[in-house]
Design a protein around this motif. Sequence first.
Motif, short mmCIF file in Angstrom:
data_model
loop_
_atom_site.label_atom_id
_atom_site.label_comp_id
_atom_site.label_asym_id
_atom_site.label_seq_id
_atom_site.Cartn_x
_atom_site.Cartn_y
_atom_site.Cartn_z
N SER A 37 0.43 4.45 0.85
CA SER A 37 0.53 5.31 2.05
C SER A 37 1.45 4.67 3.06
CB SER A 37 -0.82 5.54 2.74
OG SER A 37 -1.87 5.36 1.91
N GLU A 38 1.35 3.35 3.17
CA GLU A 38 2.23 2.68 4.14
C GLU A 38 3.67 2.74 3.68
OE1 GLU A 38 0.51 -1.20 4.71
OE2 GLU A 38 -1.28 -0.32 5.67
N ASN A 75 0.84 -1.20 0.00
CA ASN A 75 0.00 0.00 0.00
C ASN A 75 0.88 1.26 0.00
OD1 ASN A 75 -1.27 2.21 1.31
ND2 ASN A 75 -2.90 0.87 2.03
C1 LIG Z 1 -3.63 1.96 2.57
O1 LIG Z 1 -3.38 2.12 3.96
C2 LIG Z 1 -4.07 3.23 4.54
C3 LIG Z 1 -3.57 3.41 5.94
O2 LIG Z 1 -3.15 2.20 6.53
C4 LIG Z 1 -5.57 3.00 4.45
O3 LIG Z 1 -6.26 4.09 5.00
C5 LIG Z 1 -5.96 2.85 2.99
O4 LIG Z 1 -7.32 2.55 2.83
C6 LIG Z 1 -5.11 1.76 2.31
N1 LIG Z 1 -5.36 1.82 0.88
C7 LIG Z 1 -5.59 0.74 0.15
C8 LIG Z 1 -5.81 0.99 -1.31
O5 LIG Z 1 -5.61 -0.37 0.61
#
Ligand SMILES: *[C@@H]1O[C@H](CO)[C@@H](O)[C@H](O)[C@H]1NC(C)=O
Length: 371
Positions: free
Chosen positions: A74-75, A72
């Motif tokens: 953001s991570e 992911n």
């Molecule tokens: C990615 O991780 C963030 C925070 O952990 C979360 O809010 C988000 O929904 C995730 N995005 C996906 C596409 O999985």
Amino acid sequence: MFRRGGLKIPRLKITKWKFKLLTLTIFGFFSIVATLVYVYDYRTVTYFLRPIWDTPPKSFQIIPHYYADGMNLSELCALHGWTHRPTPRRVFDAVIFSNEVDLLEIRMRELMPFVTKFLVLESNATFTGKPKPLYFADQKDSRFKFIHPQLLYSNIPSRPQIPNRDPFDNEKHHRIAMGNFLRTAGIQDGDLLITADADEIPSAHTIHLLQNCDGYPSPMHLQLRNYLYSFEFLVDSNSWRSSVELYRKETQYRHSRKTDHCLADAGWHCSFCFRYIRDFVFKMKAYSHADRIRRPSLLNPERIQKIICKGSDIFDMLPEEFTYKELISKLGAVAKSFSGVHMPKYLLENAETYRYLLPGNCIRDPLPVSL
Ligand SMILES: *[C@@H]1O[C@H](CO)[C@@H](O)[C@H](O)[C@H]1NC(C)=O
Ligand SMILES: *[C@@H]1O[C@H](CO)[C@@H](O)[C@H](O)[C@H]1NC(C)=O
């Protein structure tokens, strides 16, 4: 009470022994230098002595780089200490092109999902002033048709020949031209600019990460895995000349050291990775260090083929290193690698077409070479 004689004799012995050792060392040293001059030339000697007279450049501050498939974003940004951007940045990939046609295609296929515009600048003469065909223009509307929507192409005419002009002066001229080209291409403040040669290929996931995160240093060099002749010979991981930066009006297109920051393991640098022997000959002559061709026999096609299979130096030179530890560890041929893991994707998907770039396929097409 000390007897003078008793003290003197052992001291004299040590002095004699030291004197012999010193004589031997000096003799040994000059023998090595003389052999190098005889077998190679004076330049080899300066390389051999380099660790004595030269100090290494300040070392980079390497920024750790993380990546695994399917993570992911953001991570991934957070793992680097950066933040995830709401919208991806625009990316401009700017390359001064010579003759690395195959690598340029592999580069464009690798980066095309993330790059806004590819800028290709080429000239009808090499940095050393030798006339050259416009290799890219020749294939622009055929082989490179796939990239037209993202492509901006420009060529700069060669400058009048001036005897003994420093090739680096021509190189600078090209880099200034690229700066102007970028401005006309519509690059704006905050866009991500990739400064690299065609054979310095950032990995797709690296550019994807940088276009989606905020908070990394700008400019930042890209540490690339350094390959020679193909992905069979991994020299080291320390190619650093390419860089990325968030464009500002003051930004200059420069391919030299800009900063101490360097992002680890960000792609591949494949030097002298050509399909045909004639391209090796061309590059050897076109190289900014073309004075390395000290004897015409260096350009002999059979010799070049042997060197490509062995992984030794194409100019028959010692490695340019700043310590004897490095110099000695890099003497002789580069060890063969058997790994085709973590390669540009397009290369593996078209392994038959690009066989010569993969481990175990060092034999090049014996096209006639015009010297
Ligand atoms: C990615 O991780 C963030 C925070 O952990 C979360 O809010 C988000 O929904 C995730 N995005 C996906 C596409 O999985
Ligand atoms: C390069 O092109 C320019 C203009 O197109 C021309 O004047 C010049 O002679 C060419 N140089 C070489 C080395 O062919």
